[in-house]
Design a protein around this motif. Structure first.
Motif, PDB file in Angstrom:
ATOM      1  N   VAL A 146       0.761  -0.930   0.093  1.00  0.00           N
ATOM      2  CA  VAL A 146      -0.274  -0.322  -0.092  1.00  0.00           C
ATOM      3  C   VAL A 146       1.276   0.834   0.286  1.00  0.00           C
ATOM      4  CG1 VAL A 146      -2.483  -1.475   1.553  1.00  0.00           C
ATOM      5  CG2 VAL A 146       0.407  -0.206   2.186  1.00  0.00           C
ATOM      6  N   ARG A 147       0.627   2.629  -0.560  1.00  0.00           N
ATOM      7  CA  ARG A 147       1.230   3.344  -0.555  1.00  0.00           C
ATOM      8  C   ARG A 147      -0.046   4.856  -0.811  1.00  0.00           C
ATOM      9  NH1 ARG A 147       4.225   2.089  -6.368  1.00  0.00           N
ATOM     10  NH2 ARG A 147       6.467   0.937  -5.446  1.00  0.00           N
ATOM     11  N   GLY A 148       1.041   5.853  -0.080  1.00  0.00           N
ATOM     12  CA  GLY A 148      -0.718   6.506   0.214  1.00  0.00           C
ATOM     13  C   GLY A 148      -0.212   7.794   1.121  1.00  0.00           C
ATOM     14  N   LYS A 149      -1.349   8.628   1.294  1.00  0.00           N
ATOM     15  CA  LYS A 149      -0.496   9.098   2.306  1.00  0.00           C
ATOM     16  C   LYS A 149      -0.482   9.228   4.631  1.00  0.00           C
ATOM     17  CE  LYS A 149      -1.518  14.508   3.340  1.00  0.00           C
ATOM     18  NZ  LYS A 149      -1.953  15.422   2.936  1.00  0.00           N
ATOM     19  N   MET A 150      -0.342   9.316   4.888  1.00  0.00           N
ATOM     20  CA  MET A 150      -0.458   8.845   6.844  1.00  0.00           C
ATOM     21  C   MET A 150      -0.967  10.464   7.523  1.00  0.00           C
ATOM     22  SD  MET A 150       2.594   6.869   8.841  1.00  0.00           S
ATOM     23  CE  MET A 150       2.216   6.251  10.590  1.00  0.00           C
ATOM     24  N   SER A 151      -1.247  10.502   7.910  1.00  0.00           N
ATOM     25  CA  SER A 151      -1.011  11.620   8.803  1.00  0.00           C
ATOM     26  C   SER A 151      -1.569  10.795  11.026  1.00  0.00           C
ATOM     27  CB  SER A 151      -2.842  12.310   9.197  1.00  0.00           C
ATOM     28  OG  SER A 151      -2.674  12.641   7.971  1.00  0.00           O
ATOM     29  N   VAL A 152      -0.830  11.535  11.937  1.00  0.00           N
ATOM     30  CA  VAL A 152      -0.457  10.887  12.801  1.00  0.00           C
ATOM     31  C   VAL A 152      -0.667  12.286  13.816  1.00  0.00           C
ATOM     32  CG1 VAL A 152       1.373  10.139  14.815  1.00  0.00           C
ATOM     33  CG2 VAL A 152       1.790   9.667  12.235  1.00  0.00           C
ATOM     34  N   ARG A 153      -1.572  11.979  14.906  1.00  0.00           N
ATOM     35  CA  ARG A 153      -2.146  12.682  15.913  1.00  0.00           C
ATOM     36  C   ARG A 153      -1.206  12.472  16.965  1.00  0.00           C
ATOM     37  NH1 ARG A 153      -7.026  15.716  15.730  1.00  0.00           N
ATOM     38  NH2 ARG A 153      -5.767  16.619  13.512  1.00  0.00           N
ATOM     39  N   THR A 154      -0.478  13.023  18.124  1.00  0.00           N
ATOM     40  CA  THR A 154      -0.088  12.276  19.417  1.00  0.00           C
ATOM     41  C   THR A 154      -0.556  13.278  20.084  1.00  0.00           C
ATOM     42  OG1 THR A 154       1.696  13.699  19.368  1.00  0.00           O
ATOM     43  CG2 THR A 154       1.775  11.579  17.979  1.00  0.00           C
ATOM     44  N   PRO A 155      -0.320  13.485  21.101  1.00  0.00           N
ATOM     45  CA  PRO A 155      -0.883  14.039  22.897  1.00  0.00           C
ATOM     46  C   PRO A 155       0.204  15.904  22.595  1.00  0.00           C
ATOM     47  CG  PRO A 155      -0.703  11.910  22.952  1.00  0.00           C
ATOM     48  CD  PRO A 155      -0.021  11.103  22.078  1.00  0.00           C
ATOM     49  N   ASP A 156       1.645  15.696  21.792  1.00  0.00           N
ATOM     50  CA  ASP A 156       2.146  16.599  22.090  1.00  0.00           C
ATOM     51  C   ASP A 156       2.329  17.080  20.451  1.00  0.00           C
ATOM     52  OD1 ASP A 156       2.419  15.759  24.791  1.00  0.00           O
ATOM     53  OD2 ASP A 156       3.773  14.770  23.722  1.00  0.00           O
ATOM     54  N   ASP A 157       2.072  17.033  19.917  1.00  0.00           N
ATOM     55  CA  ASP A 157       2.483  16.952  18.476  1.00  0.00           C
ATOM     56  C   ASP A 157       1.510  15.853  17.102  1.00  0.00           C
ATOM     57  OD1 ASP A 157       3.540  18.361  16.114  1.00  0.00           O
ATOM     58  OD2 ASP A 157       5.391  17.561  16.110  1.00  0.00           O
ATOM     59  N   SER A 158       1.973  16.640  15.907  1.00  0.00           N
ATOM     60  CA  SER A 158       1.064  15.863  14.611  1.00  0.00           C
ATOM     61  C   SER A 158       1.566  15.860  13.377  1.00  0.00           C
ATOM     62  CB  SER A 158      -0.473  16.900  14.545  1.00  0.00           C
ATOM     63  OG  SER A 158      -0.669  18.109  13.997  1.00  0.00           O
ATOM     64  N   ALA A 159       1.741  15.194  12.582  1.00  0.00           N
ATOM     65  CA  ALA A 159       2.746  15.422  11.389  1.00  0.00           C
ATOM     66  C   ALA A 159       2.216  14.027   9.679  1.00  0.00           C
ATOM     67  CB  ALA A 159       4.296  14.962  11.700  1.00  0.00           C
TER      68      ALA A 159
ATOM     69  N   GLY B 170      -7.491   5.209  19.489  1.00  0.00           N
ATOM     70  CA  GLY B 170      -7.209   5.306  20.918  1.00  0.00           C
ATOM     71  C   GLY B 170      -5.574   5.739  21.364  1.00  0.00           C
ATOM     72  N   TYR B 171      -5.326   5.365  22.816  1.00  0.00           N
ATOM     73  CA  TYR B 171      -5.228   5.540  23.689  1.00  0.00           C
ATOM     74  C   TYR B 171      -4.199   7.003  23.526  1.00  0.00           C
ATOM     75  CZ  TYR B 171      -4.879   1.110  24.443  1.00  0.00           C
ATOM     76  OH  TYR B 171      -5.200  -1.161  24.350  1.00  0.00           O
ATOM     77  N   ASP B 172      -5.630   7.869  23.408  1.00  0.00           N
ATOM     78  CA  ASP B 172      -4.904   9.523  22.874  1.00  0.00           C
ATOM     79  C   ASP B 172      -3.639   9.428  22.049  1.00  0.00           C
ATOM     80  OD1 ASP B 172      -5.660  10.584  25.080  1.00  0.00           O
ATOM     81  OD2 ASP B 172      -4.112   9.898  26.474  1.00  0.00           O
ATOM     82  N   PHE B 173      -4.006   8.888  20.597  1.00  0.00           N
ATOM     83  CA  PHE B 173      -3.200   8.347  19.054  1.00  0.00           C
ATOM     84  C   PHE B 173      -4.439   8.808  18.055  1.00  0.00           C
ATOM     85  CE2 PHE B 173       0.133   7.984  22.285  1.00  0.00           C
ATOM     86  CZ  PHE B 173       1.764   8.521  21.010  1.00  0.00           C
ATOM     87  N   LYS B 174      -3.898   9.392  17.303  1.00  0.00           N
ATOM     88  CA  LYS B 174      -4.845   9.281  15.946  1.00  0.00           C
ATOM     89  C   LYS B 174      -3.843   8.708  14.330  1.00  0.00           C
ATOM     90  CE  LYS B 174      -8.396  11.299  13.445  1.00  0.00           C
ATOM     91  NZ  LYS B 174      -9.910  12.282  14.179  1.00  0.00           N
ATOM     92  N   PHE B 175      -3.816   7.887  13.656  1.00  0.00           N
ATOM     93  CA  PHE B 175      -3.269   7.781  12.943  1.00  0.00           C
ATOM     94  C   PHE B 175      -5.115   7.292  11.565  1.00  0.00           C
ATOM     95  CE2 PHE B 175      -1.488   5.265  15.824  1.00  0.00           C
ATOM     96  CZ  PHE B 175       0.191   6.362  15.774  1.00  0.00           C
ATOM     97  N   ILE B 176      -4.432   8.313  10.471  1.00  0.00           N
ATOM     98  CA  ILE B 176      -5.357   8.050   9.525  1.00  0.00           C
ATOM     99  C   ILE B 176      -4.532   8.007   8.350  1.00  0.00           C
ATOM    100  CG2 ILE B 176      -6.723   9.715   7.010  1.00  0.00           C
ATOM    101  CD1 ILE B 176      -7.329  11.332   9.951  1.00  0.00           C
ATOM    102  N   PHE B 177      -4.514   6.771   7.604  1.00  0.00           N
ATOM    103  CA  PHE B 177      -4.061   5.974   6.287  1.00  0.00           C
ATOM    104  C   PHE B 177      -5.192   6.507   4.998  1.00  0.00           C
ATOM    105  CE2 PHE B 177      -3.099   4.039   9.746  1.00  0.00           C
ATOM    106  CZ  PHE B 177      -1.536   3.543   9.522  1.00  0.00           C
ATOM    107  N   SER B 178      -4.593   7.795   4.245  1.00  0.00           N
ATOM    108  CA  SER B 178      -5.222   8.166   2.674  1.00  0.00           C
ATOM    109  C   SER B 178      -4.450   6.750   1.595  1.00  0.00           C
ATOM    110  CB  SER B 178      -4.967   9.180   2.445  1.00  0.00           C
ATOM    111  OG  SER B 178      -5.662   9.530   1.297  1.00  0.00           O
ATOM    112  N   ILE B 179      -4.892   6.349   1.158  1.00  0.00           N
ATOM    113  CA  ILE B 179      -4.283   5.083   0.233  1.00  0.00           C
ATOM    114  C   ILE B 179      -4.476   5.419  -1.034  1.00  0.00           C
ATOM    115  CG2 ILE B 179      -4.216   2.710  -0.038  1.00  0.00           C
ATOM    116  CD1 ILE B 179      -4.637   1.628   3.332  1.00  0.00           C
TER     117      ILE B 179
END
Length: 204
Positions: free
Chosen positions: A47-60, A195-204
């Motif tokens: 799989v290839r695509g965009k990945m977004s991450v949101r942590t308790p302290d940051d996002s990228a 979950g666990y204060d984290f959020k991950f998004i995969f746009s494949i």
């Protein structure tokens, strides 16, 4: 009834027939159990695509290229996420992580340990390799502190076409959308995990 009215009724009937035919062709053949069996047989993929991450302290955000060959995996993340190229590889027995600026890889028994130690992420790689397909994980990995329940219950919700729309497992909520057909298989194009204060998004 006038000629125009009869013509409109015929057009409406034809349109309804076409819509019903389209819905029938979209619906996976064989039902949910057959679809899940097909996903279980899909053990070699990329799989290839965009990945977004949101942590308790940051996002990228970054770009993900994930190759899975049975139990072996090779995950490459490029872009702003990690300020360069991040690579996570491994199999059922060992995992290796390489971050920008490192001269060599770091090793651990599982990819989850590496991501937690060096990136501070609760990133359940062993589960995601199932979840990204729209399938419940067969992994026994769990971040739950409740040792009395090593296999937490799985809840699932399906849309009108029999495709998985939401699932909860191992303390995570996974939602699915943007399904498309690839080589006869219906696969999600947008996967969101929280979950666990984290959020991950995969746009494949």
């Amino acid at each position: 009834m006038s000629f125009m009215n009869r013509h409109l009724l015929r057009c409406a009937a034809l349109l309804c027939a076409l819509l019903l035919s389209a819905c029938a062709s979209f619906r996976p053949q064989g039902g949910q159990e057959t679809l899940q069996d097909q996903l279980g047989a899909l053990s070699h993929w990329q799989v290839r695509g965009k990945m977004s991450v949101r942590t308790p302290d940051d996002s990228a955000t970054g770009y993900l290229d994930w190759k899975q060959n049975g139990r072996e995996f090779d995950m490459y993340i490029a872009g702003p996420l990690g300020q360069g190229a991040t690579r996570l590889t491994g199999d059922a027995n060992m995992a290796a992580l390489t971050l920008p600026g490192w001269e060599g890889a770091r090793y651990a028994e599982s990819p989850e340990q590496l991501m937690q130690m060096y990136m501070g992420w609760n990133f359940p790689v062993s589960d995601i390799r199932y979840w990204v397909k729209g399938q419940a994980s067969e992994s026994t990995f769990s971040q739950s502190t409740d040792s009395a329940n090593s296999t937490p219950a799985i809840t699932t919700e399906y849309d009108d076409y029999g495709l998985l729309s939401q699932m909860t497992q191992h303390g995570w909520v996974i939602t699915y959308s943007r399904y498309s057909q690839y080589k006869g298989q219906w696969l999600p194009g947008l996967v969101k995990m929280s979950g666990y204060d984290f959020k991950f998004i995969f746009s494949i």
